[in-house]
Design a protein around this motif. Structure first.
Motif: not given
Length: 311
Positions: A256-258, A260-262, A264-265, A267
């Protein structure tokens, strides 16, 4: 008087051993002659210990065939039958020369030791015992072919618990029941049923097994040198599909963290990275910022330009 030299110890030992072997062989041969085996329904002859010479007749003898030394099967005196047991009526006869006792058909109750007693009558009507030796009759009745049954008492993915039974009936003498599981010997919990020691036997063996895979089981009933056997394939009844193990909590969190980070990057990249400037709508400027401002100005129409020129 001269003394003979003593035999060497080794020679004495070998002579003693040879005499012992000869004695055992002679005893074994004698015992073998005194044992007769027969099956129920067959005709069997029990040999006597004496044979009347051809120069004489049965009139010169008394012959007694008895069972268990107390029960007279039949008796002859002066060439005539003087006694016969009711149970052997129409089932026995005696050879008048070799004195063999014939029994037909054989019954289980005929099993046991017999004795042939022969007396010779002299001219003074005195009797002399010629021989008095026993002979044993072993009677066999065939058992039925063993029947194997298996009942499932519990079932799981790992194993199938079964109650296995093996039964056979109607035979004699008391049997021994044995078995094998995939050719490896096993022991039955056996029980026997019989009305008496001279009655047919029923035998049952029972066993509890945890079957983890298909196995072959064999049941054998052994009696008086004979064997009856049956085999059965025991199948494991429940084969379970092992469920897929769900991913652990840590794996879900990291994934999930990976993600979300992807996202966000992506955006941030779309918002802050410079846009591509069209070559036909913007003139090159000295700086990027001025180029962006120039590009944002609305274009001046050709009509307005013409009017301005005429004024």
């Amino acid at each position: 008087m001269a003394c003979l030299p003593a035999a060497p110890p080794a020679l004495r030992r070998w002579l003693g051993l040879g005499l012992f072997v000869l004695l055992c062989l002679s005893l074994g041969y004698a015992l073998e002659k005194k044992v007769v085996k027969s099956k129920v329904g067959e005709k069997v002859g029990l040999p006597c210990c004496h044979e009347i010479p051809s120069s004489q007749s049965l009139h010169n003898y008394r012959v007694y065939w008895q069972k268990n030394t107390t029960e007279v099967v039949l008796a002859y005196a002066e060439g005539k039958m003087i006694s016969k047991h009711d149970r052997y009526e129409n089932r026995t006869e005696m050879n008048t020369k070799n004195l063999t006792l014939w029994i037909s058909p054989v019954e289980i109750l005929d099993n046991g030791p017999y004795q042939c007693v022969v007396q010779h009558l002299t001219y003074l009507q005195n009797s002399v015992v010629v021989c008095d030796e026993p002979v044993t009759l072993f009677v066999t009745a065939d058992f039925s072919k063993p029947n194997i049954t298996a009942e499932v008492s519990a079932d799981s993915c790992e194993s199938t618990e079964m109650v296995v039974k093996c039964s056979s009936y109607g035979g004699f003498p008391k049997p021994k029941i044995s078995g094998a599981l995939n050719n490896a010997s096993m022991v039955w919990n056996a029980s026997w049923v019989s009305e008496s020691s001279l009655s047919p036997y029923n035998v049952t063996g029972q066993l509890r097994l945890n079957v983890t895979k298909d196995v072959s089981i064999t049941c054998s009933v052994e009696y008086n040198g004979f064997t009856k056997s049956t085999s059965l394939l025991l199948k494991k009844t429940n084969y379970c599909v092992v469920p897929t193990v769900p991913p652990s909590h840590n794996v879900i969190t990291a994934s999930s963290i990976i993600i979300i980070i992807f996202l966000l990057a992506i955006t941030l990249a779309a918002r802050y990275l410079p846009r591509h400037v069209c070559s036909h709508c913007c003139k090159p400027q000295d700086s990027v910022e001025e180029g962006v401002k120039e590009c944002m100005k609305p274009p001046v129409s050709s009509k307005v330009t013409s009017e301005t020129s005429s004024v």
